[in-house]
Design a protein around this motif. Structure first.
Motif, mmCIF file in Angstrom:
data_model
loop_
_atom_site.group_PDB
_atom_site.id
_atom_site.type_symbol
_atom_site.label_atom_id
_atom_site.label_comp_id
_atom_site.label_asym_id
_atom_site.label_seq_id
_atom_site.Cartn_x
_atom_site.Cartn_y
_atom_site.Cartn_z
ATOM 1 N N UNK A 95 0.836 -1.196 0.000
ATOM 2 C CA UNK A 95 0.000 0.000 0.000
ATOM 3 C C UNK A 95 0.877 1.255 0.000
ATOM 4 N N UNK A 96 1.997 1.221 0.718
ATOM 5 C CA UNK A 96 2.920 2.356 0.687
ATOM 6 C C UNK A 96 3.445 2.573 -0.734
ATOM 7 N N UNK A 97 3.751 1.468 -1.422
ATOM 8 C CA UNK A 97 4.196 1.572 -2.815
ATOM 9 C C UNK A 97 3.093 2.160 -3.697
ATOM 10 N N UNK A 98 1.844 1.807 -3.394
ATOM 11 C CA UNK A 98 0.716 2.363 -4.152
ATOM 12 C C UNK A 98 0.623 3.866 -3.955
ATOM 13 N N UNK A 99 0.811 4.327 -2.714
ATOM 14 C CA UNK A 99 0.789 5.764 -2.432
ATOM 15 C C UNK A 99 1.901 6.469 -3.211
ATOM 16 N N UNK A 100 3.064 5.853 -3.259
ATOM 17 C CA UNK A 100 4.184 6.442 -3.992
ATOM 18 C C UNK A 100 3.855 6.539 -5.483
ATOM 19 N N UNK A 101 3.215 5.496 -6.040
ATOM 20 C CA UNK A 101 2.863 5.521 -7.467
ATOM 21 C C UNK A 101 1.813 6.592 -7.759
ATOM 22 N N UNK A 102 0.860 6.762 -6.839
ATOM 23 C CA UNK A 102 -0.153 7.800 -7.019
ATOM 24 C C UNK A 102 0.501 9.184 -7.050
ATOM 25 N N UNK A 103 1.399 9.412 -6.100
ATOM 26 C CA UNK A 103 2.070 10.708 -6.045
ATOM 27 C C UNK A 103 2.960 10.921 -7.265
ATOM 28 N N UNK A 104 3.564 9.840 -7.730
ATOM 29 C CA UNK A 104 4.422 9.957 -8.908
ATOM 30 C C UNK A 104 3.590 10.292 -10.154
ATOM 31 N N UNK A 105 2.425 9.647 -10.300
ATOM 32 C CA UNK A 105 1.581 9.892 -11.471
ATOM 33 C C UNK A 105 0.958 11.287 -11.450
ATOM 34 N N UNK A 106 0.740 11.833 -10.248
ATOM 35 C CA UNK A 106 0.137 13.167 -10.123
ATOM 36 C C UNK A 106 1.189 14.264 -9.918
ATOM 37 N N UNK A 107 2.461 13.866 -9.952
ATOM 38 C CA UNK A 107 3.570 14.804 -9.777
ATOM 39 C C UNK A 107 3.430 15.595 -8.468
ATOM 40 N N UNK A 108 3.163 14.852 -7.389
ATOM 41 C CA UNK A 108 2.999 15.504 -6.081
ATOM 42 C C UNK A 108 4.002 14.987 -5.048
ATOM 43 N N UNK A 109 5.082 14.349 -5.523
ATOM 44 C CA UNK A 109 6.056 13.811 -4.559
ATOM 45 C C UNK A 109 6.758 14.915 -3.777
ATOM 46 N N UNK A 110 6.810 16.101 -4.347
ATOM 47 C CA UNK A 110 7.464 17.208 -3.654
ATOM 48 C C UNK A 110 6.544 17.843 -2.607
ATOM 49 N N UNK A 111 5.258 17.476 -2.644
ATOM 50 C CA UNK A 111 4.295 18.026 -1.685
ATOM 51 C C UNK A 111 4.140 17.026 -0.535
ATOM 52 N N UNK A 112 4.944 17.198 0.475
ATOM 53 C CA UNK A 112 5.010 16.227 1.567
ATOM 54 C C UNK A 112 3.693 16.111 2.321
ATOM 55 N N UNK A 113 2.974 17.224 2.448
ATOM 56 C CA UNK A 113 1.711 17.156 3.181
ATOM 57 C C UNK A 113 0.691 16.316 2.418
ATOM 58 N N UNK A 114 0.743 16.364 1.071
ATOM 59 C CA UNK A 114 -0.169 15.552 0.263
ATOM 60 C C UNK A 114 0.178 14.073 0.392
ATOM 61 N N UNK A 115 1.474 13.774 0.387
ATOM 62 C CA UNK A 115 1.899 12.384 0.544
ATOM 63 C C UNK A 115 1.500 11.859 1.930
ATOM 64 N N UNK A 116 1.645 12.705 2.940
ATOM 65 C CA UNK A 116 1.277 12.293 4.298
ATOM 66 C C UNK A 116 -0.226 12.041 4.397
ATOM 67 N N UNK A 117 -1.020 12.889 3.742
ATOM 68 C CA UNK A 117 -2.472 12.704 3.772
ATOM 69 C C UNK A 117 -2.859 11.411 3.093
ATOM 70 N N UNK A 118 -2.262 11.121 1.926
ATOM 71 C CA UNK A 118 -2.545 9.868 1.219
ATOM 72 C C UNK A 118 -2.086 8.666 2.034
ATOM 73 N N UNK A 119 -0.958 8.819 2.730
ATOM 74 C CA UNK A 119 -0.470 7.733 3.589
ATOM 75 C C UNK A 119 -1.467 7.429 4.698
ATOM 76 N N UNK A 120 -2.009 8.491 5.308
ATOM 77 C CA UNK A 120 -2.978 8.278 6.379
ATOM 78 C C UNK A 120 -4.267 7.643 5.859
#
Length: 243
Positions: free
Chosen positions: A194-219
């Protein structure tokens, strides 16, 4: 001490409840609120709709409404005599126990005789309630056992049940040694995927630099999956290597 457990799989449990018996059971609950909810949801006329046009009336005499938040409650109330009918064994010093989460049922006992008696009683109960057990997917496992040679064969309505050494119940992988180590390892694998899935979502949406977005998706996605059932599989006294 061995623990004999049968994991029962009811065939289309929510689709099999006879509505006439369900209505009769609702009236016997002596609850005006429960009876009112049941009457408003399961009485009246139903019609076929084809392209928005109303056709002939349909009479439904079985099953609960799929997707309705009250269906699990109605199902549980309809079958709230399982414990009394299946677990009371006169003549034994200690009565067996039953674990059920809606239609996921596990019968447990410290003796093979008691477990077979429970299975026989559950068969009588299923006939009484109009339910049917899927014997192809109903299995049993003996916890804290080393081999299957000395384990008797259990039957349901004359059909032998399959014995297993590992089974997934309510999302947790149970093994016959009684350890939650396998369950913890499998949950860790799910957590990593699931963590890998979150990473792929952020990569496809170009949001890896937005840490708060990644944290929200992780939660939202990863944390809930990683903590599922942790009250059981994360218990230190249950997570051990079998000898």
């Amino acid at each position: 001490m061995k623990v004999y457990t049968a994991f029962l799989d009811l065939l289309a449990a929510y689709d099999s409840d006879p509505r006439e018996k369900l209505c009769r059971h609702a009236k016997n609950q002596d609850s005006a609120v429960f009876e009112r909810y049941h009457s408003s949801m399961y009485t009246g006329c139903l019609y076929l709709l084809i392209n928005g046009d109303q056709f002939s009336e349909v009479a439904l005499n079985r099953g609960l409404k799929q997707g309705c938040p009250l269906s699990p409650l109605l199902y549980s109330l309809y079958n709230n005599y399982w414990t009394e009918r299946c677990c009371y064994c006169p003549g034994f010093s200690s009565n067996p126990s039953l674990t059920d989460y809606t239609d996921d049922i596990a019968l447990t006992s410290n003796t093979a005789v008691n477990l077979q008696l429970q299975l026989n009683k559950f068969y009588d109960y299923s006939l009484f309630k109009g339910l049917k057990l899927n014997t192809d997917t109903t299995i049993f496992m003996v916890f804290f056992s080393r081999g299957n040679s000395a384990i008797p064969t259990f039957t349901y309505d004359g059909t032998p049940l399959e014995i297993v050494t590992e089974f997934k119940y309510l999302g947790l992988t149970l093994t016959r040694d009684g350890s939650m180590l396998t369950a913890a390892e499998k949950m860790a694998d799910n957590f990593r995927s699931v963590i890998a899935r979150v990473y792929r979502i952020c990569d496809s949406k170009d949001t890896k630099h937005r840490k708060h977005a990644m944290l929200w998706l992780f939660q939202v996605f990863a944390l809930t999956a990683g903590l599922y059932g942790c009250q059981v599989w994360a218990t230190s006294s249950l997570t051990y290597d079998s000898p």
